[in-house]
Design a protein around this motif. Structure first.
Motif, PDB file in Angstrom:
ATOM      1  N   GLU A 161       1.067  -1.417   0.048  1.00 18.84           N
ATOM      2  CA  GLU A 161      -0.139   0.021   0.075  1.00 18.84           C
ATOM      3  C   GLU A 161       0.855   1.033  -0.028  1.00 18.84           C
ATOM      4  O   GLU A 161       1.838   1.292   0.766  1.00 18.84           O
ATOM      5  CB  GLU A 161      -1.080  -0.086   1.297  1.00 18.84           C
ATOM      6  N   PRO A 162       0.579   2.289  -0.763  1.00 19.99           N
ATOM      7  CA  PRO A 162       1.486   3.432  -0.971  1.00 19.99           C
ATOM      8  C   PRO A 162       1.824   4.152   0.494  1.00 19.99           C
ATOM      9  O   PRO A 162       2.657   4.446   0.585  1.00 19.99           O
ATOM     10  CB  PRO A 162       0.384   4.457  -1.563  1.00 19.99           C
ATOM     11  N   VAL A 163       0.708   4.014   1.465  1.00 16.50           N
ATOM     12  CA  VAL A 163       1.123   4.588   2.928  1.00 16.50           C
ATOM     13  C   VAL A 163       2.273   3.749   3.560  1.00 16.50           C
ATOM     14  O   VAL A 163       2.901   4.263   4.482  1.00 16.50           O
ATOM     15  CB  VAL A 163      -0.244   4.184   3.832  1.00 16.50           C
ATOM     16  N   ASP A 164       2.403   2.688   3.236  1.00 14.36           N
ATOM     17  CA  ASP A 164       3.756   1.951   3.782  1.00 14.36           C
ATOM     18  C   ASP A 164       5.022   2.095   2.997  1.00 14.36           C
ATOM     19  O   ASP A 164       6.092   1.634   3.381  1.00 14.36           O
ATOM     20  CB  ASP A 164       3.347   0.353   3.510  1.00 14.36           C
ATOM     21  N   ILE A 165       4.853   3.026   1.984  1.00  9.64           N
ATOM     22  CA  ILE A 165       6.200   3.353   0.800  1.00  9.64           C
ATOM     23  C   ILE A 165       6.806   4.583   1.352  1.00  9.64           C
ATOM     24  O   ILE A 165       6.164   5.775   1.048  1.00  9.64           O
ATOM     25  CB  ILE A 165       5.742   2.939  -0.522  1.00  9.64           C
ATOM     26  N   ALA A 166       8.061   4.473   1.412  1.00 10.66           N
ATOM     27  CA  ALA A 166       8.650   5.674   1.529  1.00 10.66           C
ATOM     28  C   ALA A 166       9.464   6.307   0.182  1.00 10.66           C
ATOM     29  O   ALA A 166       9.468   7.512  -0.291  1.00 10.66           O
ATOM     30  CB  ALA A 166       9.910   5.613   2.480  1.00 10.66           C
ATOM     31  N   LEU A 167       9.821   5.294  -0.653  1.00  8.50           N
ATOM     32  CA  LEU A 167      10.433   5.777  -2.094  1.00  8.50           C
ATOM     33  C   LEU A 167      10.343   4.354  -3.033  1.00  8.50           C
ATOM     34  O   LEU A 167      10.228   3.219  -2.214  1.00  8.50           O
ATOM     35  CB  LEU A 167      12.155   5.654  -1.624  1.00  8.50           C
ATOM     36  N   VAL A 168      10.053   4.923  -4.296  1.00  4.65           N
ATOM     37  CA  VAL A 168      10.104   3.924  -5.195  1.00  4.65           C
ATOM     38  C   VAL A 168      11.398   4.247  -6.248  1.00  4.65           C
ATOM     39  O   VAL A 168      11.520   5.489  -6.376  1.00  4.65           O
ATOM     40  CB  VAL A 168       8.736   3.715  -5.942  1.00  4.65           C
ATOM     41  N   GLY A 223       0.525   9.165  -3.536  1.00  2.99           N
ATOM     42  CA  GLY A 223       1.277   9.780  -2.473  1.00  2.99           C
ATOM     43  C   GLY A 223       2.592   9.311  -1.973  1.00  2.99           C
ATOM     44  O   GLY A 223       2.746   9.382  -0.828  1.00  2.99           O
ATOM     45  N   ILE A 224       3.296   8.652  -2.936  1.00  2.00           N
ATOM     46  CA  ILE A 224       4.542   8.231  -2.587  1.00  2.00           C
ATOM     47  C   ILE A 224       5.587   9.440  -2.300  1.00  2.00           C
ATOM     48  O   ILE A 224       5.770  10.106  -3.208  1.00  2.00           O
ATOM     49  CB  ILE A 224       5.023   7.119  -3.228  1.00  2.00           C
ATOM     50  N   ALA A 225       6.009   9.508  -1.106  1.00  2.00           N
ATOM     51  CA  ALA A 225       7.012  10.649  -1.013  1.00  2.00           C
ATOM     52  C   ALA A 225       8.097  10.796  -2.092  1.00  2.00           C
ATOM     53  O   ALA A 225       8.346  11.862  -2.112  1.00  2.00           O
ATOM     54  CB  ALA A 225       7.346  10.798   0.544  1.00  2.00           C
ATOM     55  N   HIS A 226       8.999   9.664  -2.231  1.00  2.00           N
ATOM     56  CA  HIS A 226      10.180  10.092  -3.185  1.00  2.00           C
ATOM     57  C   HIS A 226       9.772   9.078  -4.335  1.00  2.00           C
ATOM     58  O   HIS A 226       9.683   8.039  -4.268  1.00  2.00           O
ATOM     59  CB  HIS A 226      11.259   9.916  -2.115  1.00  2.00           C
ATOM     60  N   TYR A 227      10.463   9.515  -5.536  1.00  2.00           N
ATOM     61  CA  TYR A 227      10.817   8.794  -6.735  1.00  2.00           C
ATOM     62  C   TYR A 227      12.141   9.007  -7.163  1.00  2.00           C
ATOM     63  O   TYR A 227      12.396  10.143  -7.321  1.00  2.00           O
ATOM     64  CB  TYR A 227       9.681   9.130  -7.583  1.00  2.00           C
TER      65      TYR A 227
END
Length: 187
Positions: free
Chosen positions: A100-107, A131-135
Protein backbone atom coordinates in the motif's frame (compact mmCIF):
# COMPACT_ATOMS: atom_id res chain seq x y z
CA UNK A 1 11.52 -28.20 -29.20
CA UNK A 2 8.19 -26.41 -29.15
CA UNK A 3 7.55 -23.96 -26.34
CA UNK A 4 4.26 -24.29 -24.50
CA UNK A 5 1.87 -21.50 -25.26
CA UNK A 6 -0.44 -19.81 -22.87
CA UNK A 7 -3.79 -18.73 -24.24
CA UNK A 8 -5.53 -16.00 -22.36
CA UNK A 9 -8.23 -13.56 -23.10
CA UNK A 10 -8.65 -10.11 -21.63
CA UNK A 11 -11.51 -9.77 -19.18
CA UNK A 12 -14.73 -8.26 -20.49
CA UNK A 13 -14.25 -5.44 -17.99
CA UNK A 14 -11.00 -3.60 -17.24
CA UNK A 15 -8.07 -5.54 -15.82
CA UNK A 16 -7.97 -5.89 -12.03
CA UNK A 17 -5.38 -7.05 -9.55
CA UNK A 18 -6.91 -10.51 -9.17
CA UNK A 19 -6.51 -11.06 -12.93
CA UNK A 20 -2.74 -10.87 -12.55
CA UNK A 21 -2.72 -14.15 -10.63
CA UNK A 22 -4.03 -15.96 -13.71
CA UNK A 23 -1.20 -14.84 -15.98
CA UNK A 24 1.82 -17.06 -16.64
CA UNK A 25 5.01 -16.80 -14.61
CA UNK A 26 7.15 -16.31 -17.70
CA UNK A 27 9.55 -13.56 -16.64
CA UNK A 28 7.46 -10.75 -18.10
CA UNK A 29 6.40 -7.91 -15.84
CA UNK A 30 2.60 -7.56 -15.84
CA UNK A 31 1.24 -4.25 -14.58
CA UNK A 32 -2.18 -2.60 -14.69
CA UNK A 33 -2.55 1.07 -15.59
CA UNK A 34 -6.07 2.50 -15.66
CA UNK A 35 -7.57 -0.94 -16.24
CA UNK A 36 -5.22 -1.79 -19.13
CA UNK A 37 -2.65 -4.55 -18.98
CA UNK A 38 0.94 -3.48 -19.67
CA UNK A 39 3.50 -6.20 -20.37
CA UNK A 40 7.22 -5.50 -20.21
CA UNK A 41 9.67 -8.16 -21.33
CA UNK A 42 12.27 -9.39 -18.85
CA UNK A 43 15.12 -6.96 -18.26
CA UNK A 44 18.66 -7.98 -19.08
CA UNK A 45 21.35 -9.02 -16.61
CA UNK A 46 22.91 -5.54 -16.62
CA UNK A 47 19.61 -4.04 -15.48
CA UNK A 48 19.29 -6.54 -12.62
CA UNK A 49 22.92 -6.14 -11.59
CA UNK A 50 22.55 -2.36 -11.38
CA UNK A 51 19.28 -2.67 -9.41
CA UNK A 52 20.95 -5.14 -7.02
CA UNK A 53 23.92 -2.83 -6.40
CA UNK A 54 21.63 0.14 -5.74
CA UNK A 55 19.53 -1.98 -3.40
CA UNK A 56 22.62 -2.97 -1.43
CA UNK A 57 23.80 0.66 -1.24
CA UNK A 58 20.43 1.76 0.13
CA UNK A 59 20.15 -1.20 2.53
CA UNK A 60 23.58 -0.56 4.04
CA UNK A 61 22.38 2.71 5.55
CA UNK A 62 18.85 1.61 6.40
CA UNK A 63 17.70 2.25 9.97
CA UNK A 64 16.25 -0.69 11.86
CA UNK A 65 12.88 -1.84 10.55
CA UNK A 66 13.16 -0.31 7.05
CA UNK A 67 13.15 -2.75 4.13
CA UNK A 68 14.40 -2.40 0.56
CA UNK A 69 12.58 -4.86 -1.72
CA UNK A 70 13.14 -5.67 -5.40
CA UNK A 71 10.11 -5.92 -7.68
CA UNK A 72 7.33 -5.97 -5.09
CA UNK A 73 3.91 -4.92 -6.34
CA UNK A 74 2.58 -1.47 -5.46
CA UNK A 75 -1.08 -0.50 -5.49
CA UNK A 76 -1.71 2.84 -7.20
CA UNK A 77 -4.96 4.55 -8.22
CA UNK A 78 -6.37 2.63 -11.18
CA UNK A 79 -3.78 -0.09 -11.13
CA UNK A 80 -0.85 -2.08 -9.92
CA UNK A 81 2.80 -1.31 -10.68
CA UNK A 82 6.03 -3.15 -10.02
CA UNK A 83 8.96 -0.78 -9.42
CA UNK A 84 12.51 -2.11 -9.56
CA UNK A 85 13.03 -1.14 -5.89
CA UNK A 86 10.63 -0.18 -3.13
CA UNK A 87 11.60 1.14 0.30
CA UNK A 88 9.04 0.06 2.89
CA UNK A 89 8.56 1.88 6.18
CA UNK A 90 8.95 0.10 9.52
CA UNK A 91 5.81 -1.83 10.40
CA UNK A 92 4.77 -2.43 6.77
CA UNK A 93 3.17 -5.88 6.52
CA UNK A 94 5.64 -8.53 5.38
CA UNK A 95 3.22 -11.02 3.88
CA UNK A 96 1.62 -8.76 1.26
CA UNK A 97 2.35 -9.24 -2.40
CA UNK A 98 1.01 -5.74 -3.15
CA UNK A 99 2.24 -2.91 -0.93
CA UNK A 100 0.00 0.00 0.00
CA UNK A 101 1.34 3.50 -0.78
CA UNK A 102 1.05 4.54 2.89
CA UNK A 103 3.74 1.92 3.69
CA UNK A 104 6.15 3.18 1.01
CA UNK A 105 8.78 5.91 1.44
CA UNK A 106 10.54 5.58 -1.92
CA UNK A 107 10.15 3.82 -5.27
CA UNK A 108 12.99 3.51 -7.76
CA UNK A 109 12.97 2.61 -11.44
CA UNK A 110 16.06 1.60 -13.41
CA UNK A 111 15.37 2.77 -16.93
CA UNK A 112 15.68 0.37 -19.83
CA UNK A 113 14.80 0.64 -23.50
CA UNK A 114 11.44 -1.08 -23.00
CA UNK A 115 10.42 1.00 -19.97
CA UNK A 116 11.77 4.50 -20.69
CA UNK A 117 8.46 6.28 -21.38
CA UNK A 118 6.66 4.60 -18.49
CA UNK A 119 9.55 5.32 -16.10
CA UNK A 120 9.73 8.99 -17.11
CA UNK A 121 6.06 9.88 -17.47
CA UNK A 122 3.38 7.32 -16.61
CA UNK A 123 4.75 5.75 -13.45
CA UNK A 124 5.85 8.97 -11.70
CA UNK A 125 2.37 10.43 -12.23
CA UNK A 126 0.75 7.35 -10.69
CA UNK A 127 3.22 7.17 -7.79
CA UNK A 128 2.58 10.87 -7.07
CA UNK A 129 -1.17 10.37 -7.23
CA UNK A 130 -0.75 7.51 -4.75
CA UNK A 131 1.08 9.86 -2.37
CA UNK A 132 4.49 8.15 -2.38
CA UNK A 133 6.93 10.74 -0.99
CA UNK A 134 10.02 9.99 -3.11
CA UNK A 135 10.70 8.70 -6.61
CA UNK A 136 14.13 7.98 -8.04
CA UNK A 137 14.83 7.15 -11.67
CA UNK A 138 18.19 5.73 -12.71
CA UNK A 139 19.54 6.11 -16.23
CA UNK A 140 22.68 4.63 -17.70
CA UNK A 141 24.74 7.61 -18.81
CA UNK A 142 27.82 7.55 -21.04
CA UNK A 143 30.09 7.52 -17.99
CA UNK A 144 27.93 5.49 -15.61
CA UNK A 145 24.60 5.54 -13.79
CA UNK A 146 22.80 8.81 -13.04
CA UNK A 147 20.14 9.01 -10.31
CA UNK A 148 17.35 11.56 -10.74
CA UNK A 149 15.82 12.24 -7.31
CA UNK A 150 12.25 13.54 -7.04
CA UNK A 151 10.19 14.67 -4.05
CA UNK A 152 6.39 14.81 -3.86
CA UNK A 153 5.05 18.37 -3.82
CA UNK A 154 1.58 19.28 -2.55
CA UNK A 155 0.57 15.60 -2.88
CA UNK A 156 0.17 16.21 -6.61
CA UNK A 157 3.43 15.89 -8.54
CA UNK A 158 7.16 15.36 -8.19
CA UNK A 159 9.81 18.07 -8.34
CA UNK A 160 13.39 17.21 -9.22
CA UNK A 161 15.52 17.77 -6.11
CA UNK A 162 18.82 16.72 -7.63
CA UNK A 163 20.86 14.30 -9.66
CA UNK A 164 23.73 12.08 -8.64
CA UNK A 165 26.19 11.04 -11.31
CA UNK A 166 29.17 8.71 -11.35
CA UNK A 167 31.47 11.55 -10.25
CA UNK A 168 29.12 12.80 -7.52
CA UNK A 169 29.34 10.66 -4.38
CA UNK A 170 26.94 12.54 -2.09
CA UNK A 171 24.91 12.24 1.07
CA UNK A 172 21.14 12.36 0.58
CA UNK A 173 18.39 12.79 3.18
CA UNK A 174 15.58 10.72 1.69
CA UNK A 175 14.14 8.54 3.02
CA UNK A 176 16.97 8.66 5.60
CA UNK A 177 20.48 10.07 5.49
CA UNK A 178 22.78 7.86 3.42
CA UNK A 179 25.82 8.16 1.19
CA UNK A 180 25.47 7.14 -2.46
CA UNK A 181 28.35 6.62 -4.88
CA UNK A 182 27.19 5.68 -8.39
CA UNK A 183 30.81 5.24 -9.52
CA UNK A 184 30.81 1.93 -7.58
CA UNK A 185 27.79 0.63 -9.51
CA UNK A 186 28.02 -1.19 -12.84
CA UNK A 187 27.88 0.92 -16.00
Amino acid sequence: MAHPTYEWRPPERGWREQDLFDLPEDGNRYEIIDGSLHVTPPAGPEHHELADDIRMAIRLGAPTGWRVIREIGVRVPGGNLIPDLTVLRPGAPRERMWAEPVDIALVLEVESTGSRRHDRFTKPALYAEAGIAHYWRVERGDFGPVVYRYRLVKDVHYDLVGTIGPDDAVTVDEPWQMRLDPSSWPR
